[in-house]
Design an enzyme around this catalytic site. Structure first.
Site, PDB file in Angstrom:
ATOM      1  N   PRO A 126       0.692  -1.239   0.010  1.00  0.00           N
ATOM      2  CA  PRO A 126      -0.070   0.015   0.098  1.00  0.00           C
ATOM      3  C   PRO A 126       0.914   1.431  -0.012  1.00  0.00           C
ATOM      4  O   PRO A 126       0.812   1.971   0.905  1.00  0.00           O
ATOM      5  CB  PRO A 126      -0.867  -0.212   1.365  1.00  0.00           C
ATOM      6  CG  PRO A 126       0.153  -0.752   2.089  1.00  0.00           C
ATOM      7  CD  PRO A 126       0.581  -2.152   1.531  1.00  0.00           C
ATOM      8  N   CYS A 127       1.404   1.607  -0.961  1.00  0.00           N
ATOM      9  CA  CYS A 127       2.249   2.830  -1.107  1.00  0.00           C
ATOM     10  C   CYS A 127       1.350   4.163  -1.118  1.00  0.00           C
ATOM     11  O   CYS A 127       1.683   5.175  -0.928  1.00  0.00           O
ATOM     12  CB  CYS A 127       3.157   2.938  -2.422  1.00  0.00           C
ATOM     13  SG  CYS A 127       2.124   2.533  -3.922  1.00  0.00           S
TER      14      CYS A 127
END
Length: 163
Positions: A126-127
């Site tokens: 989850p950047c």
């Protein structure tokens, strides 16, 4: 080398392309196509079908964690950053500085940002949960409007879970 397969599907924020082999997902990226050109077919490996299903569940607010085998190529530092990203809880955010500390490179904030931008496993790694130290949304390869949508979506889904 294993054959690489592609699957695309329409998400609420655009077309998502999943790339992978028989064994693992290699990338999950948004593309700017106007229509899906590679839907699931009889030749699609099960791992890509499972990834597609879990992403559909994520977009419906039914999934907060993923159980897909992933394979990513990058430097040792990039791998550390990507692993640290998976520790940022659903519907929460962390700053680039927080991630730098998590990988024992407190002064490497820009390098963390660079590694973050090279992440090819959007959503699952989850950047989109990484924000600037001032709390503002900064850089996202999938575009800032998508990043904002993903963060709002997760917060709304978490709130619905706790009701």
């Amino acid at each position: 080398m294993s054959q690489v397969h592609h699957v695309e599907f329409e998400s609420p924020i655009g077309i998502v392309e999943i790339t992978g082999t028989e064994k693992a997902v290699l990338s999950i990226l948004f593309n700017e196509k106007s229509e899906v050109s590679s839907p699931i077919s009889v030749n699609t490996p099960q791992v890509l079908i499972d990834c597609h299903q879990q992403l559909v569940e994520y977009f419906k607010g039914q999934r907060m964690e993923f159980t897909i085998p992933l394979e990513s190529k990058g430097t040792e530092f990039q791998q550390k950053v990507w692993t640290a990203l998976t520790d940022v809880p659903y519907a929460e955010t962390a700053s680039y500085g927080t991630i730098a500390k998590a990988v024992d490179s407190e002064k490497a904030v820009r390098a963390v940002g660079n590694a973050n931008s090279k992440n090819k496993l959007s959503i699952i790694v989850p950047c989109h949960r990484v924000i600037g130290a001032n709390g503002k949304l900064t850089g996202y390869a999938g575009t800032l409007p998508r990043k904002e949508w993903l963060l709002r979506h997760e917060k709304a889904c978490r709130e619905n879970q706790t009701v």
